[in-house]
Design an enzyme around this catalytic site. Structure first.
Site, PDB file in Angstrom:
ATOM      1  N   THR A  34       0.736  -1.279   0.099  1.00 42.27           N
ATOM      2  CA  THR A  34       0.142   0.081  -0.022  1.00 42.27           C
ATOM      3  C   THR A  34       0.835   1.271  -0.099  1.00 42.27           C
ATOM      4  OG1 THR A  34      -0.069  -0.018   2.415  1.00 42.27           O
ATOM      5  CG2 THR A  34      -1.775  -1.200   1.232  1.00 42.27           C
ATOM      6  N   GLY A  35       0.422   2.266  -0.592  1.00 42.34           N
ATOM      7  CA  GLY A  35       0.983   3.637  -0.413  1.00 42.34           C
ATOM      8  C   GLY A  35       2.388   4.029  -0.565  1.00 42.34           C
ATOM      9  N   THR A  37       4.669   2.337   1.363  1.00 39.95           N
ATOM     10  CA  THR A  37       5.220   1.144   1.558  1.00 39.95           C
ATOM     11  C   THR A  37       5.540   0.570  -0.094  1.00 39.95           C
ATOM     12  OG1 THR A  37       4.420   0.374   3.575  1.00 39.95           O
ATOM     13  CG2 THR A  37       5.566  -1.203   2.226  1.00 39.95           C
ATOM     14  N   VAL A  65      -9.049   4.170   4.802  1.00 42.93           N
ATOM     15  CA  VAL A  65      -9.712   2.761   3.808  1.00 42.93           C
ATOM     16  C   VAL A  65      -8.560   2.298   2.782  1.00 42.93           C
ATOM     17  CG1 VAL A  65     -11.411   1.589   2.597  1.00 42.93           C
ATOM     18  CG2 VAL A  65     -12.132   3.565   4.533  1.00 42.93           C
ATOM     19  N   LYS A 138      -5.013 -15.084  13.848  1.00 47.41           N
ATOM     20  CA  LYS A 138      -6.208 -16.075  13.753  1.00 47.41           C
ATOM     21  C   LYS A 138      -5.884 -17.211  13.204  1.00 47.41           C
ATOM     22  CE  LYS A 138     -11.177 -16.631  13.881  1.00 47.41           C
ATOM     23  NZ  LYS A 138     -12.401 -15.893  14.002  1.00 47.41           N
ATOM     24  N   HIS A 275      17.829   0.701  53.415  1.00 43.94           N
ATOM     25  CA  HIS A 275      16.693   0.145  53.585  1.00 43.94           C
ATOM     26  C   HIS A 275      15.709   1.244  53.380  1.00 43.94           C
ATOM     27  CE1 HIS A 275      18.765  -3.077  54.984  1.00 43.94           C
ATOM     28  NE2 HIS A 275      18.934  -2.837  56.082  1.00 43.94           N
ATOM     29  N   GLY A 304      27.548  -0.241  53.136  1.00 42.85           N
ATOM     30  CA  GLY A 304      26.734  -1.154  52.595  1.00 42.85           C
ATOM     31  C   GLY A 304      25.577  -0.427  51.915  1.00 42.85           C
ATOM     32  N   PHE A 458       1.731  15.938  62.385  1.00 43.87           N
ATOM     33  CA  PHE A 458       1.916  16.799  63.630  1.00 43.87           C
ATOM     34  C   PHE A 458       2.139  16.195  64.930  1.00 43.87           C
ATOM     35  CE2 PHE A 458      -2.940  15.058  63.265  1.00 43.87           C
ATOM     36  CZ  PHE A 458      -2.892  14.236  64.368  1.00 43.87           C
ATOM     37  N   ARG A 505       0.817  17.114  55.110  1.00 40.18           N
ATOM     38  CA  ARG A 505       1.408  16.197  55.539  1.00 40.18           C
ATOM     39  C   ARG A 505       2.304  15.189  54.651  1.00 40.18           C
ATOM     40  NH1 ARG A 505      -2.992  11.784  57.751  1.00 40.18           N
ATOM     41  NH2 ARG A 505      -2.381  10.795  55.882  1.00 40.18           N
TER      42      ARG A 505
END
Length: 509
Positions: A34-35, A37, A65, A138, A275, A304, A458, A505
């Protein structure tokens, strides 16, 4: 084995397409395209038949389309061993298509543009491509489907050794990859469009689908399996490892904490993480000084640990870091001299990290996930409310603003003792706030006289403040909002210390 006699080629990403098409042509495969490509193949002197010649219908609606036509989908979906299917193909002059090579409009690229308008996103959604891919996948027992240039060379190699045929195993593998590709594509569309009208920044459906970047030796403990998932080249997951042995699960968690913390600061900053909590953090005029001040906070815990740095690592900083046993370093980049110094430690992991924005934070719990927007709040001095008779001094203001940034990255209950640009003691993860106050003082190596204290939530009672003052603190920054705020403020005034409320907070669980 199924011989490939006719192929449909229609790709957005044209990488490697010409040699692939040339190889198919040399194997006697008829090419339909197509196009753009088709034009690319003709310009390369490769014989190609336009889709419109097959369908008898021109491309239309600005290319919307093209391939959605019975003479194309029929040639892909027809089961070759079904006599009724073969009769239908013959009756309607539909050619069999044995290989479909399609990749899709680059919706992900359009979605990555934060300024993309909705109409641009919509126009970037491929319709015919997914139809062709799913149809071929498929019917994999008869049709091979190719969705990535990475598959071109292996397919040509197999066809050249088999007289133009592909095994059922190859076609099944290609089909699985094709369905995964269209699933990823649809998820990307759904995820992006769901956020277009989302007011709170969280999707209605949490869709987590990420490729496995690497298997890890184990998780938090050796009896747990683990892997890292993600895409792109930003953040810790996308970081480039320049040196050192394999990263562990715990390394990655700590590196993420280190990187997040140093990103808070505009000036050179260093964070040493153990940690996920800061063993020390500093912001100074130079990176070397920032590292040394961070180390000075708790040199025992720093052993470490992992280090986060928000500037390119220079030779002098590298030489200082090399004196300590460190597991890993995250930084934007490294000078050549710094790499030479640090690479002498063969196991030290060195990561070059690009800034990234995850958008929201996800945590797993039994039965599902929690998601929240990132805590990106940045305090402004003008927004802070002095609630004591005494206002902070200039030095105390600088220290309070610094402490508040660090406090956001300490596990709650979080207490940070600090002076301008340097942590002095960190109390993390205790069940009561007063215990965090005590722990922060116990951990302190440097004197706390004249220090300030940041608290992520707080003070519920005056006892935490009173304990910190005993340890030498003279100013406090906290959210406020306790039913006993007046008692805490009264205690601060009685003790002659300054206190400001943020109204925000920073719990970190």
């Amino acid at each position: 084995m199924a011989k490939i006699r006719r192929a449909l080629l229609s790709v957005t990403d044209k990488t490697g397409l010409v040699p692939f098409a040339q190889g198919l042509h040399e194997l006697g495969v008829e090419l339909i395209s197509t196009g753009g490509t088709a034009k690319l193949l003709r310009d390369a002197s490769i014989p190609v038949r336009e889709v419109s010649d097959v369908t008898g219908f021109p491309e239309m609606l600005d290319g919307r389309v093209k391939t959605m036509h019975p003479k194309i989908t029929g040639g892909i979906l027809a089961i070759r061993e079904n006599p009724e299917h073969r009769a239908a193909l013959q009756a309607h002059d539909i050619p069999e298509i044995d290989l479909v090579c399609v990749n899709l409009y680059e919706f992900e690229k359009a979605a990555a543009n934060p300024h993309a308008e909705l109409r641009d996103l919509i126009e970037s959604i491929d319709i015919g491509g997914p139809t062709m891919i799913r149809s071929a996948a498929k019917n994999y027992q008869d049709v091979a489907v190719v969705t990535s240039p990475a598959a071109y060379a292996p397919l040509l190699a197999e066809m050249r050794t088999s007289g133009g045929e592909l095994t059922l195993a190859t076609r099944w593998d290609l089909a699985k990859r094709a369905f995964a590709r269209t699933a990823d594509y649809d998820r990307a569309i759904a995820k992006k469009l769901a956020g277009v009208d989302s007011a709170e920044g969280l999707p209605d459906t949490l869709d987590i689908r990420l490729p496995k970047r690497a298997g890890l030796r184990y998780g938090e403990n050796p009896h747990q399996q683990a892997a890292v998932y993600g895409e792109g080249d930003v953040g810790i997951v996308g970081a480039k490892q320049l040196h050192g042995k394999e990263l562990s699960y715990n390394n990655l968690v700590d590196l993420d904490a280190a990187w997040a913390l140093v990103e808070e600061f505009p000036s050179p900053a260093a964070a040493i993480i153990k940690h996920t909590n800061p063993a020390g953090c500093a912001e100074q005029a130079s990176l070397t000084e920032a590292y040394l001040r961070a180390l000075e906070c708790d040199p025992i815990s720093a052993f470490g640990g992992v280090i986060g740095l928000n500037r390119e690592v220079d030779e002098k900083t590298a030489q200082e870091i090399a004196k300590l046993f460190v597991e890993a370093i995250a930084a934007p980049s490294y000078s050549a001299a710094a790499l030479d110094v640090l690479s002498a430690k063969k196991n030290l992991r060195l990561l070059a990290v690009k800034k990234g924005c995850p958008g929201f934070v996800v945590k797993s719990i039994s039965g599902g996930f929690l998601a929240q927007t990132e805590d990106r709040h940045q305090v402004r001095r003008s927004e802070l409310r002095v609630v004591t008779h005494r206002a902070p001094t200039d030095d105390e203001w600088q220290a309070l603003e610094f402490a508040w940034k660090v406090t956001k990255h300490v596990k709650s209950n979080a207490i940070v003792y600090a002076r301008p640009g340097q942590t002095l003691g960190v109390g993390a993860g205790q069940m009561s706030r007063v215990d965090s106050v005590k722990l922060g003082a116990i951990k302190a190596v440097l004197p706390l006289t004249g220090s300030v204290v940041g608290s992520d939530a707080f003070f519920p009672f005056p006892d935490g403040l009173e304990e910190a003052v005993k340890n030498g603190a003279t100013a406090f920054i906290q959210p406020g909002g306790s039913v006993k705020d007046n008692e805490v403020i009264a205690a601060a005034d009685r003790l002659g210390v300054a206190m400001v409320f943020t109204g925000i907070r920073h719990f970190r669980h």
